[in-house]
Design a protein around this motif. Structure first.
Motif, PDB file in Angstrom:
ATOM      1  N   ARG A 196      40.727  45.591  41.081  1.00  0.00           N
ATOM      2  CA  ARG A 196      41.249  44.455  40.303  1.00  0.00           C
ATOM      3  C   ARG A 196      42.340  44.949  39.355  1.00  0.00           C
ATOM      4  NH1 ARG A 196      37.317  41.884  35.918  1.00  0.00           N
ATOM      5  NH2 ARG A 196      37.900  43.868  34.953  1.00  0.00           N
ATOM      6  N   MET A 241      30.733  46.481  51.585  1.00  0.00           N
ATOM      7  CA  MET A 241      31.615  45.588  50.821  1.00  0.00           C
ATOM      8  C   MET A 241      32.954  45.461  51.537  1.00  0.00           C
ATOM      9  SD  MET A 241      32.701  45.846  46.780  1.00  0.00           S
ATOM     10  CE  MET A 241      33.996  47.092  46.950  1.00  0.00           C
ATOM     11  N   ALA A 260      30.776  48.519  42.993  1.00  0.00           N
ATOM     12  CA  ALA A 260      31.180  47.697  41.846  1.00  0.00           C
ATOM     13  C   ALA A 260      32.314  48.372  41.077  1.00  0.00           C
ATOM     14  CB  ALA A 260      29.980  47.454  40.927  1.00  0.00           C
ATOM     15  N   GLN A 261      32.182  49.681  40.874  1.00  0.00           N
ATOM     16  CA  GLN A 261      33.227  50.431  40.172  1.00  0.00           C
ATOM     17  C   GLN A 261      34.542  50.342  40.930  1.00  0.00           C
ATOM     18  OE1 GLN A 261      32.050  54.441  39.124  1.00  0.00           O
ATOM     19  NE2 GLN A 261      34.175  55.146  39.056  1.00  0.00           N
ATOM     20  N   CYS A 314      43.780  41.209  45.879  1.00  0.00           N
ATOM     21  CA  CYS A 314      42.731  42.062  46.437  1.00  0.00           C
ATOM     22  C   CYS A 314      41.408  41.349  46.223  1.00  0.00           C
ATOM     23  CB  CYS A 314      42.758  43.407  45.719  1.00  0.00           C
ATOM     24  SG  CYS A 314      41.473  44.530  46.280  1.00  0.00           S
ATOM     25  N   THR A 315      40.619  41.221  47.287  1.00  0.00           N
ATOM     26  CA  THR A 315      39.384  40.436  47.212  1.00  0.00           C
ATOM     27  C   THR A 315      38.239  41.170  47.888  1.00  0.00           C
ATOM     28  OG1 THR A 315      40.697  38.407  47.381  1.00  0.00           O
ATOM     29  CG2 THR A 315      38.324  38.200  47.793  1.00  0.00           C
ATOM     30  N   SER A 316      37.106  41.252  47.203  1.00  0.00           N
ATOM     31  CA  SER A 316      35.859  41.677  47.841  1.00  0.00           C
ATOM     32  C   SER A 316      35.003  40.436  48.007  1.00  0.00           C
ATOM     33  CB  SER A 316      35.142  42.739  46.998  1.00  0.00           C
ATOM     34  OG  SER A 316      35.824  43.964  47.084  1.00  0.00           O
ATOM     35  N   ALA A 356      35.468  47.939  43.028  1.00  0.00           N
ATOM     36  CA  ALA A 356      36.003  46.568  42.976  1.00  0.00           C
ATOM     37  C   ALA A 356      36.732  46.323  41.653  1.00  0.00           C
ATOM     38  CB  ALA A 356      34.869  45.560  43.162  1.00  0.00           C
ATOM     39  N   ILE A 357      36.171  46.834  40.562  1.00  0.00           N
ATOM     40  CA  ILE A 357      36.813  46.645  39.259  1.00  0.00           C
ATOM     41  C   ILE A 357      38.119  47.443  39.189  1.00  0.00           C
ATOM     42  CG2 ILE A 357      36.550  47.051  36.773  1.00  0.00           C
ATOM     43  CD1 ILE A 357      34.958  44.684  37.894  1.00  0.00           C
TER      44      ILE A 357
END
Lengths: 414, 414
Positions: A246, A282, A239-240, A261-263, A242-243
């Motif tokens: 972004r 992921m 999660a960290q 950029c996409t997860s 992915a943020i």
């Protein structure tokens, strides 16, 4: 004189012939796809044209001009299962309209219309026909390829009197053509033009793609009995990251060329509310038109993954799923396309294409450009894909106008 | 004189009788659990004691003293499927050792050993027997409860000559006892004591729990064709919230009482690498010993969810899965426990319990405390659960010592 409503009539006729209540079913190498091609052959016959097939199943119709210098007008009739009525077929039928318009004149150069085979990659190989024509087919992969139901590409080709080992010969066929330009009309499959209030847009190139699967490995543990400092939470690491990705995509995009950029895929284990995730898989799909920007994004993602892993006391491993280089389109053709779109619609926005297209393969070999028609709901690869008639008509007219401008330009060069 | 090695011998005997190669199988209301209870009845008989069952299937053995003032020594013989050899049974067999030690003397107060029924909640109702005894059973839920295989609690009780409608009567049975203290030894099921190098610890209470499922709803879209500002990415909203919750838990914990927060369940849709997630479901399990700290955590999570949703242009909905209030243990008993642990091990660490226990139910009714034995690998509810003999022996001796101190204290009060 361009008759855009005639093109829309053709599209509806094709849709009625090849769709059910779940959407278009023109899946490559199926009887429904063959029905679409037979129907299209009759349309060509009405112009006195006859299609010929290359070794990859691509279907070519030629409108000869005084010079063998050739402009290729391409797209694809095949669709995904339960697909939309416009994806691919809009470009083929707009190209047919261009043949109708320019076939009535004494043509200085040659026009060829190509209906690429299996653009959607039924056997897991996107752009099958155009990549074969471009000389970039992976023959080992083709020999091993199977569709969702286990049917092999080898057998599907054989059923159409084609031989997998001859796929590379499609490149010889293309090389025998004195190709000077490649033009393709397609629906946008995204919301950008609609958000700008534009019916059509000028595509400056197709994004490069770097696609990975990441595996974060920590330690599953009881959500109640494990204090924060002793946790090794694999989901928080993902999660960290992915943020942070972004933020990196925003920062790089803000500095110039857009990066996305996409997860899209996330899977945690053991995946119960009372257990700290011990593992998290992921995906990361990064795209840009600019190779340097894409490389910056990948580098930022690697930093973010390492930091997410370190901050949460877990490990991370990368596995590449797929990649393709950015493919910018030809500056001269982009300018002609902009002129055509502006003259037809009163505005002309340039945008990159996130998805790849057959034009991506052609752009490596010859000057190429694409023109997008807006997709107001942004949806594609589903029956809800739609564009209102008035928007389609403007995009079709702009495309036929682009063909005319390109004829003039190529003529002046020969 | 406490013989801790005798307790470990009993535990191994019980393990051999009720485990297979997948672990302990003492699942409540099964023949293997009944076998464990029959075996335990023989151990009691050797002390001249006979167990009697209350209306919830809890099994009570009484060692009468000069006063009816009673100290209850409790734990449970039941296990999860494929469970460990110590979870529950350590506390029951250490309590048996306390009866052996203090039964040889002229007892000033009464000791009662209780083997709670179905602590693990085979039918989805954790602490079934002790919650019934505490007068907190949800009778409607009990009447509807089924196990994984669809068997009803009603039928399971009937097979043991128990009646679901009589479950609340277990509370009358407990109220008939002049209970002055409740003591329970359990393995930690977490890594805290091991990380401190401590064989045993003093449990100051059990965490309150607030457990929710969150549903983030955005818009699925193509990973290539959707620019960053137009995205409505439900996964990024959830990821942002999870990271903010981690920071909030650290901040609140740093200010005083520990709070933990876990997102253990995550499910995104459509869950493919090339699609922006249009929906993300994520669980949130928050725990603390302090009601105010827990409330602060919930408030911080609500703020984080709203911000994550707003920043990513998605919506969020909350659904409560379960909750229980924090249950601090009795200050006097906590001090006695600390004395016992320090005298036996040379150190005494206080810690909260993340998981709930039967002691949570008793603490609402009478002074209660728990003593934890370290779980060096932190694992429980699996066959890998283990604690070395020397650690177990220290914890058992500390527990029997705590019983002695509590006898003295209760005696001085009557």
């Amino acid at each position: 004189m361009t008759d855009a409503s005639r093109v829309i009539g053709d599209l509806r006729e094709l849709g009625a012939l090849t769709s059910n209540d779940q959407g278009a079913q023109r899946v490559a190498w199926t009887p429904v796809w063959q029905r679409a091609r037979t129907w299209f052959a009759e349309k060509l016959a009405a112009l006195g044209l006859h299609a010929e097939r290359d070794e990859a199943g691509n279907s070519w119709a030629t409108l000869p001009g005084r010079s063998p210098a050739t402009i290729i007008l391409g797209s694809h009739l095949d669709s995904v299962p339960d697909g939309g009525w416009l994806d691919g077929s809009l470009g083929v039928l707009a190209a047919l309209e261009a043949l109708r318009v320019y076939g009535t004149r004494d043509l200085p150069v040659t026009l060829r219309l190509v209906d690429w085979a299996d653009e959607e990659g039924r056997f897991g190989m996107s752009l099958l026909g155009s990549s074969a024509a471009a000389g970039r087919i992976d023959l080992d992969a083709a020999r091993a390829a199977r569709d969702r139901n286990g049917l092999t590409l080898v057998d599907a080709l054989r059923d159409h009197d084609l031989n997998v080992d001859a796929l590379p010969d499609a490149h010889q066929h293309l090389r025998s053509i004195d190709a000077r330009a490649y033009l393709e009309l397609h629906i946008e499959q995204g919301p950008v033009l609609a958000s700008l209030g534009a019916p059509a847009g000028v595509v400056v190139g197709t994004f490069g793609v770097e696609r990975y699967m990441l595996q974060f490995a920590g330690q599953a543990a009881h959500a109640g009995s494990t204090p924060l400092p002793l946790r090794r939470d694999a989901f928080l690491a993902a999660a960290q990251m992915a943020i942070e990705c972004r933020e990196a995509a925003r920062r790089i995009s803000g500095a110039g060329t857009a990066v996305v950029c996409t997860s899209g895929f996330v899977h945690v284990q053991p995946n119960i509310p009372t257990a700290i995730p011990g593992a998290c898989e992921m995906s990361l799909d990064m795209r840009s038109l600019d190779a340097a920007a894409l490389a910056s994004m990948v580098a930022a993602a690697r930093t973010a993954a390492a930091r997410g892993a370190a901050d949460n006391q877990v490990s991370v491993e990368w596995r590449r799923l797929w990649n393709i280089d950015p493919q910018p389109f030809d500056a001269t053709l982009v300018q002609l396309c902009e002129d055509a779109v502006r003259e037809e619609t009163g505005q002309a926005h340039r945008l990159p294409s996130g998805p790849v297209h057959d034009a991506t393969e052609m752009a490596a070999l010859m000057p190429s450009v694409m023109l997008f028609a807006a997709s107001p709901n942004g949806l594609s690869h589903c029956r809800e894909e739609n564009t209102p008639d008035d928007i389609l008509e403007q995009a079709i007219r702009a495309y036929v106008r682009l063909v005319g401008k390109t004829i003039e330009r190529v003529t002046s060069d020969v």
